[in-house]
Design a protein around this motif. Structure first.
Motif, short mmCIF file in Angstrom:
data_model
loop_
_atom_site.label_atom_id
_atom_site.label_comp_id
_atom_site.label_asym_id
_atom_site.label_seq_id
_atom_site.Cartn_x
_atom_site.Cartn_y
_atom_site.Cartn_z
N LEU A 1 46.83 -43.78 121.42
CA LEU A 1 47.21 -42.80 120.45
C LEU A 1 46.89 -41.85 120.85
CD1 LEU A 1 43.24 -44.69 119.94
CD2 LEU A 1 45.11 -44.75 117.95
N VAL A 2 46.42 -41.28 122.08
CA VAL A 2 47.43 -40.16 122.46
C VAL A 2 48.50 -39.48 122.67
CG1 VAL A 2 46.82 -38.45 124.36
CG2 VAL A 2 44.92 -39.83 123.92
N ASN A 3 49.15 -40.79 122.19
CA ASN A 3 50.93 -40.36 122.14
C ASN A 3 51.21 -40.26 121.10
OD1 ASN A 3 51.42 -40.55 125.23
ND2 ASN A 3 52.24 -42.68 125.34
N GLN A 4 51.02 -41.13 119.87
CA GLN A 4 51.24 -40.68 118.33
C GLN A 4 50.18 -40.02 118.27
OE1 GLN A 4 51.26 -44.12 116.59
NE2 GLN A 4 51.03 -43.74 114.80
N TYR A 5 48.94 -39.18 118.27
CA TYR A 5 48.69 -38.69 117.86
C TYR A 5 47.72 -37.00 118.53
CZ TYR A 5 47.35 -42.13 114.44
OH TYR A 5 47.70 -43.16 113.61
N GLY A 6 48.48 -37.35 119.21
CA GLY A 6 48.01 -36.05 120.77
C GLY A 6 46.18 -35.95 120.23
N GLU A 7 46.48 -33.99 119.72
CA GLU A 7 45.15 -33.78 120.18
C GLU A 7 43.69 -34.24 118.28
OE1 GLU A 7 44.20 -30.16 120.35
OE2 GLU A 7 45.54 -30.06 122.18
N ASP A 8 45.01 -35.18 117.30
CA ASP A 8 44.44 -35.64 116.50
C ASP A 8 43.01 -36.55 116.80
OD1 ASP A 8 43.73 -36.28 113.33
OD2 ASP A 8 45.57 -36.78 112.95
N ILE A 9 41.10 -36.29 116.56
CA ILE A 9 40.62 -37.17 116.31
C ILE A 9 40.74 -38.31 115.27
CG2 ILE A 9 38.50 -37.68 117.47
CD1 ILE A 9 40.59 -36.83 119.35
N GLY A 10 40.58 -37.56 114.66
CA GLY A 10 40.53 -38.04 113.18
C GLY A 10 41.03 -39.08 113.02
N GLY A 11 42.66 -38.82 113.76
CA GLY A 11 43.61 -39.54 112.81
C GLY A 11 43.30 -41.05 113.65
N MET A 12 42.88 -40.29 115.01
CA MET A 12 42.67 -42.00 115.58
C MET A 12 41.20 -42.86 115.14
SD MET A 12 42.68 -40.22 120.03
CE MET A 12 43.70 -39.25 120.02
N VAL A 13 40.28 -41.93 114.74
CA VAL A 13 39.39 -42.57 114.21
C VAL A 13 39.96 -43.79 113.36
CG1 VAL A 13 37.12 -43.14 112.40
CG2 VAL A 13 37.83 -41.23 114.75
N GLU A 14 40.86 -43.17 112.04
CA GLU A 14 41.19 -44.04 110.87
C GLU A 14 42.13 -45.15 111.61
OE1 GLU A 14 44.23 -43.30 107.44
OE2 GLU A 14 43.80 -41.47 108.70
N VAL A 15 42.78 -45.16 112.26
CA VAL A 15 43.48 -46.39 112.93
C VAL A 15 42.32 -47.69 113.70
CG1 VAL A 15 45.33 -46.82 114.94
CG2 VAL A 15 45.56 -44.98 113.41
N LEU A 16 42.06 -46.45 114.45
CA LEU A 16 40.46 -47.72 115.07
C LEU A 16 39.85 -48.26 113.86
CD1 LEU A 16 39.60 -45.74 118.28
CD2 LEU A 16 40.76 -47.65 118.30
N ASN A 17 39.32 -47.82 112.70
CA ASN A 17 38.58 -48.49 111.95
C ASN A 17 39.86 -49.17 111.22
OD1 ASN A 17 36.07 -46.93 112.74
ND2 ASN A 17 36.78 -45.29 111.25
N GLY A 18 41.05 -48.94 111.18
CA GLY A 18 41.40 -50.43 110.20
C GLY A 18 41.60 -51.31 110.86
N THR A 19 42.00 -52.63 109.55
CA THR A 19 41.55 -54.18 109.59
C THR A 19 42.03 -54.31 111.21
OG1 THR A 19 41.36 -54.27 107.07
CG2 THR A 19 41.69 -56.07 108.98
N ASN A 20 44.17 -53.87 110.88
CA ASN A 20 44.03 -54.56 112.68
C ASN A 20 44.40 -53.05 113.77
OD1 ASN A 20 45.28 -56.07 114.85
ND2 ASN A 20 47.25 -56.48 113.02
N ALA A 21 43.51 -52.22 113.90
CA ALA A 21 43.52 -51.55 114.85
C ALA A 21 45.32 -51.84 115.12
CB ALA A 21 42.60 -51.37 115.86
N PHE A 22 46.02 -50.76 114.81
CA PHE A 22 46.85 -50.09 116.04
C PHE A 22 47.91 -51.15 116.11
CE2 PHE A 22 48.77 -45.97 117.87
CZ PHE A 22 50.25 -46.27 118.71
N GLY A 23 48.82 -51.52 115.43
CA GLY A 23 49.20 -53.36 115.34
C GLY A 23 48.79 -54.41 116.33
N THR A 24 47.32 -54.06 116.88
CA THR A 24 46.77 -55.41 117.91
C THR A 24 46.76 -56.19 117.32
OG1 THR A 24 44.91 -54.94 117.86
CG2 THR A 24 46.10 -53.44 119.38
#
Length: 327
Positions: free
Chosen positions: A266-289
């Motif tokens: 998440l840090v590598n992709q979004y850097g300091e964009d915490i909002g972007g991280m939250v959006e991904v984590l709230n996804g149905t299949n977080a970060f392709g996991t």
């Protein structure tokens, strides 16, 4: 001249007159009371002598026993060489040492005793024999207990050597099985006489320790499947509590590694964009996991990612200051 022993009251003209002889008991009293008095006097003297002798023997007995008891205590508990202070292999000759020292102590005391009565001589011998036997039983038990401890220590050292060898050959299944077999043989040789159940108990403890060591190394290397395989292979050696603990250890380590990896991504992709991280984590299949995450798990990942961002900032600032200061 007066003839000794002649009774002047005898009328020589009387028929059948009798002269009382000096040697006749009647000379000292017709009923023997004179000799009786002398005998009593002699008996009284002998009785007094006997009492005196007994009193002296009593004092001698008490003094001799005091000397013996102090000497025996020193043989047993002397700080430097007391036989009861010997440990492990050092106690292997304790009984013989005790018997040798006790015999010398007894002979030294007996050589200086001059009992006047047989009674107190026998009393002393009996008391010393009982004390000596008591000491012998004490030392014999001590020697046996220390011998058992020494045998246990020897076995434990041998088992530890097997464990150390396995740890250095972590991925060698043949070495592992050899260590298992060697352990079983040594444990049975040591405790076989105590019965099958006891041998199995000690063997399980050894195998559980060996397997736990291998599992820890597998986890440390990130080889979680091998850790699970080892746990299954030695499942019977573990207690229910140990099995649960191992399973939790493997699960927690995998979770920590997964969480760390996800936060780094998440840090590598979004850097300091915490909002972007939250959006991904709230996804149905977080970060392709390949697994869904509950709220607590998502929050843990986010906190870790935030911590990484803050750390990166601190490092960047420190580097900037260093360049700015020209240092």
């Amino acid at each position: 001249m007066k003839i000794t022993g002649y009774n002047a009251s005898v009328n020589p003209n009387v028929a059948n007159a009798r002269v009382q002889s000096v040697g006749d008991m009647m000379t000292y009293g017709g009923n023997g009371s004179g000799l009786t008095a002398i005998s009593k006097a002699i008996g009284q003297v002998n009785l007094e002598y006997q009492k005196i002798a007994e009193e002296e023997d009593k004092r001698m007995l008490m003094s001799a026993m005091d000397t013996y008891n102090k000497g025996r205590y020193d043989i047993l508990y002397n700080d430097e060489n007391g036989v009861m202070n010997t440990k492990l292999a050092g106690a292997s000759n304790s009984v013989a040492t005790y018997q040798e020292r006790e015999a010398k102590l007894r002979n030294d005391i007996m050589g200086n005793l001059k009992f006047k009565t047989k009674q107190y001589q026998n009393v002393f011998a009996d008391m010393v024999n009982k004390s000596a036997q008591q000491g012998f039983q004490l030392v014999d038990r001590h020697q046996y207990q220390e011998s058992e401890k020494q045998n246990d220590l020897t076995l434990q050292n041998n088992l530890n050597n097997e464990l150390e060898f396995v740890q250095k050959n972590f991925d060698n299944d043949e070495a592992i099985m050899t260590a298992v077999q060697n352990g079983k043989l040594m444990i049975n040789a040591r405790y076989g006489e105590r019965g099958k159940e006891f041998v199995e108990q000690i063997t399980n403890q050894y195998e559980a320790k060996l397997a736990s060591s291998l599992i820890d190394q597998s986890i440390m290397r990130g080889e979680y499947d091998r850790a699970k395989d080892i746990k299954e292979a030695f499942n019977g050696a573990f207690t229910p509590e140990q099995r649960a603990s191992i399973e939790k250890k493997i699960f927690d380590k995998q979770e920590n590694e997964y969480t760390m990896s996800l936060a780094e991504s998440l840090v590598n992709q979004y850097g300091e964009d915490i909002g972007g991280m939250v959006e991904v984590l709230n996804g149905t299949n977080a970060f392709g996991t390949d697994r869904l995450m509950n709220l607590a798990e998502r929050q843990t990942v986010l906190n870790l990612a935030q911590s990484m961002v803050n750390t990166n900032k601190a490092i960047e600032k420190a580097n900037y200051n260093k360049v700015f200061d020209g240092s």
